[in-house]
Design an enzyme around this catalytic site. Structure first.
Site, PDB file in Angstrom:
ATOM      1  N   SER A 152      25.799  25.515  40.251  1.00  0.00           N
ATOM      2  CA  SER A 152      25.768  26.902  40.716  1.00  0.00           C
ATOM      3  C   SER A 152      24.455  27.167  41.432  1.00  0.00           C
ATOM      4  O   SER A 152      23.412  26.594  41.059  1.00  0.00           O
ATOM      5  CB  SER A 152      25.873  27.824  39.502  1.00  0.00           C
ATOM      6  OG  SER A 152      25.469  29.128  39.854  1.00  0.00           O
ATOM      7  N   TYR A 165      22.754  29.836  31.570  1.00  0.00           N
ATOM      8  CA  TYR A 165      23.697  29.310  32.562  1.00  0.00           C
ATOM      9  C   TYR A 165      22.968  28.430  33.594  1.00  0.00           C
ATOM     10  O   TYR A 165      23.427  27.339  33.942  1.00  0.00           O
ATOM     11  CB  TYR A 165      24.362  30.518  33.213  1.00  0.00           C
ATOM     12  CG  TYR A 165      25.394  30.241  34.263  1.00  0.00           C
ATOM     13  CD1 TYR A 165      26.671  29.811  33.917  1.00  0.00           C
ATOM     14  CD2 TYR A 165      25.108  30.471  35.613  1.00  0.00           C
ATOM     15  CE1 TYR A 165      27.631  29.608  34.897  1.00  0.00           C
ATOM     16  CE2 TYR A 165      26.067  30.269  36.589  1.00  0.00           C
ATOM     17  CZ  TYR A 165      27.325  29.838  36.230  1.00  0.00           C
ATOM     18  OH  TYR A 165      28.267  29.636  37.189  1.00  0.00           O
ATOM     19  N   LYS A 169      23.619  24.574  34.316  1.00  0.00           N
ATOM     20  CA  LYS A 169      24.122  24.193  35.643  1.00  0.00           C
ATOM     21  C   LYS A 169      23.205  23.190  36.346  1.00  0.00           C
ATOM     22  O   LYS A 169      23.672  22.372  37.133  1.00  0.00           O
ATOM     23  CB  LYS A 169      24.327  25.443  36.504  1.00  0.00           C
ATOM     24  CG  LYS A 169      25.545  26.270  36.088  1.00  0.00           C
ATOM     25  CD  LYS A 169      26.815  25.444  36.061  1.00  0.00           C
ATOM     26  CE  LYS A 169      28.076  26.246  36.221  1.00  0.00           C
ATOM     27  NZ  LYS A 169      29.282  25.408  36.001  1.00  0.00           N
TER      28      LYS A 169
HETATM   29  P1  NAI Z   1      36.871  31.858  35.799  1.00  0.00           P
HETATM   30  O1  NAI Z   1      36.382  32.599  34.601  1.00  0.00           O
HETATM   31  O2  NAI Z   1      37.937  32.478  36.631  1.00  0.00           O
HETATM   32  O3  NAI Z   1      37.342  30.394  35.434  1.00  0.00           O
HETATM   33  C1  NAI Z   1      36.788  29.629  34.405  1.00  0.00           C
HETATM   34  C2  NAI Z   1      37.922  29.064  33.577  1.00  0.00           C
HETATM   35  O4  NAI Z   1      37.389  28.197  32.595  1.00  0.00           O
HETATM   36  C3  NAI Z   1      38.706  30.159  32.848  1.00  0.00           C
HETATM   37  O5  NAI Z   1      40.073  30.052  33.171  1.00  0.00           O
HETATM   38  C4  NAI Z   1      38.417  29.875  31.378  1.00  0.00           C
HETATM   39  O6  NAI Z   1      39.515  30.182  30.511  1.00  0.00           O
HETATM   40  C5  NAI Z   1      38.116  28.392  31.396  1.00  0.00           C
HETATM   41  N1  NAI Z   1      37.295  27.985  30.259  1.00  0.00           N
HETATM   42  C6  NAI Z   1      36.201  28.620  29.761  1.00  0.00           C
HETATM   43  N2  NAI Z   1      35.711  27.933  28.717  1.00  0.00           N
HETATM   44  C7  NAI Z   1      36.499  26.839  28.558  1.00  0.00           C
HETATM   45  C8  NAI Z   1      36.480  25.749  27.644  1.00  0.00           C
HETATM   46  N3  NAI Z   1      35.551  25.669  26.686  1.00  0.00           N
HETATM   47  N4  NAI Z   1      37.432  24.796  27.770  1.00  0.00           N
HETATM   48  C9  NAI Z   1      38.383  24.867  28.730  1.00  0.00           C
HETATM   49  N5  NAI Z   1      38.448  25.913  29.616  1.00  0.00           N
HETATM   50  C10 NAI Z   1      37.522  26.869  29.526  1.00  0.00           C
HETATM   51  O7  NAI Z   1      35.569  31.583  36.692  1.00  0.00           O
HETATM   52  P2  NAI Z   1      35.375  30.799  38.073  1.00  0.00           P
HETATM   53  O8  NAI Z   1      34.518  31.653  38.909  1.00  0.00           O
HETATM   54  O9  NAI Z   1      36.650  30.286  38.586  1.00  0.00           O
HETATM   55  O10 NAI Z   1      34.450  29.590  37.581  1.00  0.00           O
HETATM   56  C11 NAI Z   1      34.781  28.226  37.732  1.00  0.00           C
HETATM   57  C12 NAI Z   1      33.506  27.399  37.705  1.00  0.00           C
HETATM   58  O11 NAI Z   1      32.705  27.701  38.850  1.00  0.00           O
HETATM   59  C13 NAI Z   1      32.611  27.678  36.494  1.00  0.00           C
HETATM   60  O12 NAI Z   1      32.032  26.468  36.058  1.00  0.00           O
HETATM   61  C14 NAI Z   1      31.556  28.594  37.045  1.00  0.00           C
HETATM   62  O13 NAI Z   1      30.383  28.557  36.300  1.00  0.00           O
HETATM   63  C15 NAI Z   1      31.398  28.026  38.442  1.00  0.00           C
HETATM   64  N6  NAI Z   1      30.788  28.927  39.392  1.00  0.00           N
HETATM   65  C16 NAI Z   1      31.476  30.012  39.859  1.00  0.00           C
HETATM   66  C17 NAI Z   1      30.883  30.842  40.784  1.00  0.00           C
HETATM   67  C18 NAI Z   1      31.608  31.981  41.401  1.00  0.00           C
HETATM   68  O14 NAI Z   1      31.055  32.603  42.330  1.00  0.00           O
HETATM   69  N7  NAI Z   1      32.810  32.315  40.974  1.00  0.00           N
HETATM   70  C19 NAI Z   1      29.482  30.645  41.215  1.00  0.00           C
HETATM   71  C20 NAI Z   1      28.890  29.440  40.716  1.00  0.00           C
HETATM   72  C21 NAI Z   1      29.527  28.631  39.816  1.00  0.00           C
END
Ligand code: NAI
Length: 284
Positions: A152, A165, A169
């Site tokens: 990130s 975080y 990351k």
């Molecule tokens: P999101 O919250 O929509 O998706 C994350 C998913 O991971 C969720 O569906 C959740 O249920 C699942 N999850 C959480 N803990 C879990 C676990 N212990 N085991 C299995 N599944 C689990 O968020 P998003 O934005 O799609 O994030 C995806 C990745 O991208 C994450 O790693 C986040 O940190 C990273 N990220 C996202 C950014 C953004 O702008 N949306 C920015 C930088 C990084």
């Protein structure tokens, strides 16, 4: 040129929604058999349900693709073992792992409980390590593997309220930096994605008019390229709303102050020591 994943199997963690769902849909659309892992909890990592992963599987299958769902938490090593076992039983191989699952427990460091720190490290850093460790011998053995870490901009550059975080990351980048070396001779390529996208994670952090241009589907082409035959290794790819670039850790030339260096000589040479105008990444 069309990039196809026919015959390949991919595990995408946290693929029940947001970015992971888009990655899973695109890999499946291009022929991969996909394991949609998602714990289905809330954004802070509490709760859990298989509904989110199941609905992405239904979407893939309805489109003629191959997918199964898995509800393990990436921070549970036994659950991750089960994820790998289930994948091998269903599809017989594992070619691609996208470590995408994630949660947030944002607070200024002053107010952050140690538990908020620990849980975020557990999911992002240890979860990535557990999943990667579980597929690693399989990929080495078959002389093929593509792994993506999700980092990130908060980890690379810092962000108020995200000490836990950000630490996690940048940790996954450190893991990549070593694994790109250890996987090289077995054709296991490992890269990191630093995305920004409109998901539930960012809906309260980014203004609405900006979010409209930041669909997660505009990040996915970069990730899917990192999973392809021609993938590079050890790259940090940033992806935002259809724009892509690379972030690197760089260093400048050594300044030799000799065996009699002192605090004062460091102070006097500070401008030279910190001159980054000719800085370069370290190539091995
Ligand atoms: P999101 O919250 O929509 O998706 C994350 C998913 O991971 C969720 O569906 C959740 O249920 C699942 N999850 C959480 N803990 C879990 C676990 N212990 N085991 C299995 N599944 C689990 O968020 P998003 O934005 O799609 O994030 C995806 C990745 O991208 C994450 O790693 C986040 O940190 C990273 N990220 C996202 C950014 C953004 O702008 N949306 C920015 C930088 C990084």
């Amino acid at each position: 040129m069309t990039i196809s994943f026919t015959g390949k199997t991919a595990i995408v963690t946290g693929a029940g929604g947001g970015l992971g769902r888009q990655h899973a849909l695109e890999l499946a659309r291009r022929g991969a058999a996909v394991v949609v892992n998602d714990l289905g909890g809330s954004m802070d990592g509490t709760g859990g349900s298989s509904a989110a992963a199941d609905s992405v599987v239904a979407e893939i299958v309805a489109g003629g693709g191959k997918a199964i769902s898995n509800g393990a938490s990436v921070s549970d090593p036994k659950g991750v073992e089960g994820l790998v076992k289930q994948t091998l039983e269903a599809f017989g191989r594992i070619d691609i792992l996208i470590n995408n699952a994630g949660i947030l427990r944002d607070k200024s460091f002053k107010k952050m409980e140690l538990d908020d720190f620990r849980v975020v490290i557990d999911v992002h850093l240890l979860g990535t390590a557990y999943c990667t460790k579980a597929v690693w011998p399989i990929m080495l053995e078959q002389n093929y593997g593509r792994i993506v870490m999700t980092t990130s901009p908060s980890g690379l550059f810092g962000n108020f309220g995200q000490a836990n975080y950000g630490a996690a990351k940048l940790g996954v980048v450190g893991l990549m930096n070593t694994l790109k070396i250890e996987g090289a001779k077995n054709n296991v390529k490992i890269n990191a994605l630093a995305p920004v996208a409109a998901t539930r994670m960012t809906e309260s952090l980014i203004p609405k008019d900006r979010l409209e241009k930041l669909g997660p589907e505009l990040v996915t082409p970069g990730v899917v390229y990192l999973c392809s035959e021609d993938a590079p290794t050890g790259v940090i790819l940033q992806a935002v709303g259809g724009r892509f670039n690379v972030a690197e850790i760089v260093e400048n030339a050594w300044v030799d102050l000799g065996a009699d260096c002192t605090v004062e000589s460091v102070a006097e040479s500070w401008a030279k020591i910190t001159d980054m105008s000719a800085a370069k990444p370290r190539r091995r």
